[in-house]
Design an enzyme around this catalytic site. Structure first.
Site, PDB file in Angstrom:
ATOM      1  N   CYS A  32       0.409  -1.400  -0.492  1.00 37.62           N
ATOM      2  CA  CYS A  32       0.105   0.256  -0.206  1.00 37.62           C
ATOM      3  C   CYS A  32       0.962   0.845  -0.047  1.00 37.62           C
ATOM      4  O   CYS A  32       0.087   2.605  -0.008  1.00 37.62           O
ATOM      5  CB  CYS A  32      -0.950   0.377   1.316  1.00 37.62           C
ATOM      6  SG  CYS A  32      -2.138  -1.908   1.263  1.00 37.62           S
TER       7      CYS A  32
ATOM      8  N   HIS B  29      -2.115   7.988   5.398  1.00 35.42           N
ATOM      9  CA  HIS B  29      -3.332   6.915   4.600  1.00 35.42           C
ATOM     10  C   HIS B  29      -4.363   6.916   5.239  1.00 35.42           C
ATOM     11  O   HIS B  29      -4.857   6.287   4.246  1.00 35.42           O
ATOM     12  CB  HIS B  29      -1.725   6.186   5.446  1.00 35.42           C
ATOM     13  CG  HIS B  29      -1.747   4.802   4.738  1.00 35.42           C
ATOM     14  ND1 HIS B  29      -1.092   4.910   3.345  1.00 35.42           N
ATOM     15  CD2 HIS B  29      -2.372   3.718   5.390  1.00 35.42           C
ATOM     16  CE1 HIS B  29      -1.859   2.845   3.090  1.00 35.42           C
ATOM     17  NE2 HIS B  29      -1.997   2.652   4.184  1.00 35.42           N
TER      18      HIS B  29
ATOM     19  N   GLU C  35      -1.149   5.897  12.993  1.00 36.27           N
ATOM     20  CA  GLU C  35      -0.997   7.474  12.267  1.00 36.27           C
ATOM     21  C   GLU C  35      -1.158   7.963  13.261  1.00 36.27           C
ATOM     22  O   GLU C  35      -0.120   9.216  13.020  1.00 36.27           O
ATOM     23  CB  GLU C  35      -2.023   6.785  11.003  1.00 36.27           C
ATOM     24  CG  GLU C  35      -1.754   8.580   9.822  1.00 36.27           C
ATOM     25  CD  GLU C  35      -1.882   7.986   8.617  1.00 36.27           C
ATOM     26  OE1 GLU C  35      -3.425   7.444   8.506  1.00 36.27           O
ATOM     27  OE2 GLU C  35      -1.680   9.121   7.639  1.00 36.27           O
TER      28      GLU C  35
ATOM     29  N   LYS D 231      -9.411   8.071   1.139  1.00 38.05           N
ATOM     30  CA  LYS D 231     -10.294   6.147   1.202  1.00 38.05           C
ATOM     31  C   LYS D 231     -11.537   7.261   1.755  1.00 38.05           C
ATOM     32  O   LYS D 231     -11.694   5.257   1.420  1.00 38.05           O
ATOM     33  CB  LYS D 231      -9.274   6.052   1.637  1.00 38.05           C
ATOM     34  CG  LYS D 231      -7.352   5.480   1.749  1.00 38.05           C
ATOM     35  CD  LYS D 231      -6.481   4.420   2.511  1.00 38.05           C
ATOM     36  CE  LYS D 231      -5.230   4.130   1.421  1.00 38.05           C
ATOM     37  NZ  LYS D 231      -3.827   5.299   1.514  1.00 38.05           N
TER      38      LYS D 231
ATOM     39  N   HIS E  59     -10.148   1.692  -0.278  1.00 35.34           N
ATOM     40  CA  HIS E  59      -8.239   1.403  -0.299  1.00 35.34           C
ATOM     41  C   HIS E  59      -7.714   1.280  -1.879  1.00 35.34           C
ATOM     42  O   HIS E  59      -8.037  -0.731  -1.812  1.00 35.34           O
ATOM     43  CB  HIS E  59      -8.049   0.776   0.739  1.00 35.34           C
ATOM     44  CG  HIS E  59      -6.213   0.826   0.657  1.00 35.34           C
ATOM     45  ND1 HIS E  59      -6.072   1.562   0.219  1.00 35.34           N
ATOM     46  CD2 HIS E  59      -5.514   0.249   1.913  1.00 35.34           C
ATOM     47  CE1 HIS E  59      -4.524   0.632   0.672  1.00 35.34           C
ATOM     48  NE2 HIS E  59      -3.918   0.932   1.834  1.00 35.34           N
TER      49      HIS E  59
ATOM     50  N   PHE F 291       1.497  -2.007   3.676  1.00 38.17           N
ATOM     51  CA  PHE F 291       2.400  -4.018   4.619  1.00 38.17           C
ATOM     52  C   PHE F 291       3.766  -4.442   4.239  1.00 38.17           C
ATOM     53  O   PHE F 291       3.778  -4.579   3.244  1.00 38.17           O
ATOM     54  CB  PHE F 291       1.274  -5.623   3.667  1.00 38.17           C
ATOM     55  CG  PHE F 291      -0.098  -5.305   4.575  1.00 38.17           C
ATOM     56  CD1 PHE F 291      -1.185  -4.738   5.424  1.00 38.17           C
ATOM     57  CD2 PHE F 291      -0.999  -6.892   4.339  1.00 38.17           C
ATOM     58  CE1 PHE F 291      -2.303  -4.874   5.424  1.00 38.17           C
ATOM     59  CE2 PHE F 291      -1.757  -6.404   4.476  1.00 38.17           C
ATOM     60  CZ  PHE F 291      -2.729  -5.747   5.433  1.00 38.17           C
TER      61      PHE F 291
END
Lengths: 93, 407
Positions: B161, B301, B312, B333, B338, B395
């Site tokens: 991502c 994010h 975050e 998002k 996403h 990830f």
């Protein structure tokens, strides 16, 4: 149906189904690269389908002179006759 | 070091296609999340996603489309939009000076699934001879280079991502090192196939609000229950400032710097103290020569998973201190879902647009945000945005922060 007629029908169906080429563009005179915008990978896709259909592999040396749809039809027709394959009984997919 | 500027934007997201409509969708908080139609998801625990609807003029011709995976079709659309937006004429560009970098997490997932399933069911003859070139992760970047005849460096980065953000960093490095003058940089992802959606669902990463798709993506909300998977693509035209000036290009923003790090902690779980994300934020500030007080906006994010958003928020509080309560944050998002390897590029476009238009679009579905940070909910916030950051975390523990400033 002659070998040629059966081969034309089979090749036409392969070009439509596998390469999504519009049916009206596919004539025996149509040149593969210039008219149908086929590249070398398209040719490999067509040949692998021909091979599956004939049950025999196609020697690369046969492909060097193949320029048009008619050339592919002639090749398929010749190989089908050599191997005694009834193309009308086959459905190329 | 050479200055890098943004001169073109191209986006294809579930919420909107094209930069102008994408800005409107963000400002209006228009969600692109719907029930899945790209495949039969009726038997799956997750039946919602963000699907892109491309207008006819951006679809490849049937014969060409048949040679590429969905991911390349999306990338091609974003590239065409970006190039048109930039006014670039590649015929006038020095040979070898223009390159491509895309981020992509999954490659041609649909091609792989379709062919492997077909082989399982019908044997070898069902496997297309194009399956490898169609599904390789670098196909989309390669397609763009071939289409435009770009003979400079062309590469693909894959950091899940964070891929889209990482692609922009790579492009920045290509231009600042002198390897290229122009780079088409971005990300593309087309993960909406049953195998991939099921994998994320089994990981318990996805929202299960199947009955209310538009309300499912809830970044930073107290009642968030996972992300909404999406497809999408974005391409930005990046140029050296000198090259842009020489051709009289419209400069949208400066790509002022970036910061990166790796958690080196866990393959999917963010570090609970968010040390890696904080390090990337600090590095981005240093790189762009910004102090926390200079930052006007952060595009988060913000996936809407429980752990990502908490980590975050921790990173932002750690780095920005009291400024964390001031800096308006949004999570794009919430309307796009996403799109994995495309997300960082899509959100870079959003950050550039925030600077261009002095607006911070709202995070939709926001109820009860994380403490100590200023997530904008409800209405768009009209405010001066001269410096904006865009976060991407992936990830594998990859952290990427991009810094954009008014040119």
């Amino acid at each position: 149906m002659s070998y040629d007629e059966a081969a034309l029908a089979a090749v036409k169906q392969t070009l439509i189904d596998v390469l999504h080429i519009a049916e009206e563009r596919i004539t025996p005179e149509a040149r593969l690269r210039e008219d149908l915008e086929m590249d070398s990978l398209d040719m490999v896709e067509v040949i692998t389908h021909v091979e599956d259909d004939l049950g025999h592999s196609v020697d690369e040396e046969f492909l060097t002179d193949v320029q048009s749809v008619g050339d592919v039809v002639a090749l398929v027709s010749k190989l089908a006759a050599e191997h005694g394959v009834d193309l009308t009984a086959k459905v190329l997919s | 070091m050479r200055e890098i500027v943004v001169t073109g934007l191209g986006v294809a997201t579930p919420a909107a296609v094209g930069a102008a409509d994408f800005l409107t969708a963000q400002v209006e908080g228009r969600s692109g999340i719907t029930e899945i139609t790209r495949f039969d998801a009726s038997g799956l625990p997750v039946r919602i996603a963000g699907e892109v609807t491309l207008p006819g003029e951006l679809l490849l011709e049937p014969q060409e489309r048949n040679k590429v995976d969905r991911v390349t079709q999306l990338a091609a659309a974003a590239a065409r939009l970006a190039v048109a937006d930039s006014g670039l004429e590649f015929d006038a560009v020095r040979p070898g000076s223009a390159g491509v970098v895309l981020g992509c997490g999954m490659g041609g997932a649909e091609t792989m699934q379709d062919n492997f399933m077909a082989m399982h069911e019908r044997g070898l003859a069902a496997v297309r001879s194009r399956v490898v070139p169609m599904s390789m992760a670098n196909n989309a970047a390669s397609w763009i280079a071939i289409h435009y005849g770009l003979t400079g460096p062309c590469t693909t980065v894959s950091t899940a991502c964070a891929s889209g953000g990482d692609a922009l960093v790579t492009a920045h490095q290509m231009i600042s090192s002198g390897e290229a003058d122009i780079v088409l940089a971005g990300g593309a992802e087309a993960p909406l196939v049953s195998g991939v959606v099921s994998g994320f669902a089994r990981l318990k990463a996805l929202s299960r609000r199947n009955d209310t798709p538009a309300e499912a993506s809830r970044p930073f909300s107290g009642d968030r229950d996972g992300f909404v998977i999406a497809e999408g693509a974005a391409v930005l035209v990046l140029e050296s400032a000198e090259h842009a000036a020489a051709r009289g290009a419209r400069v949208l923003a400066e790509f002022a710097g970036y910061g990166r790090s790796c958690d080196a902690f866990h393959v999917t779980m963010p570090h609970p103290e968010a040390t890696g994300a904080a390090a990337a934020l600090e590095a981005a500030l240093r790189s762009a020569r910004l102090s926390p007080a200079d930052v006007d906006h952060i595009n988060a994010h913000g996936t809407a998973t429980k752990f990502n958003d908490a980590a975050e928020a921790t990173a932002i509080r750690t780095v920005f201190g009291t400024d964390a309560e001031r800096i308006p944050i949004t999570a794009t998002k919430s309307i796009t879902g996403h799109s994995l390897g495309a997300a960082g590029a899509i959100e870079a476009v959003a950050a550039v647009q925030a600077i261009m238009h002095d607006v911070v679009p709202p995070t939709v579905n926001l109820t009860g945000a994380e403490p100590g940070i200023n997530v904008v909910g409800g209405s768009p916030l009209e405010t001066k945005v001269a410096a904006a950051l865009s976060n991407s975390f992936g990830f594998g523990g990859h952290n990427v922060v991009l810094a954009f400033t008014r040119a």
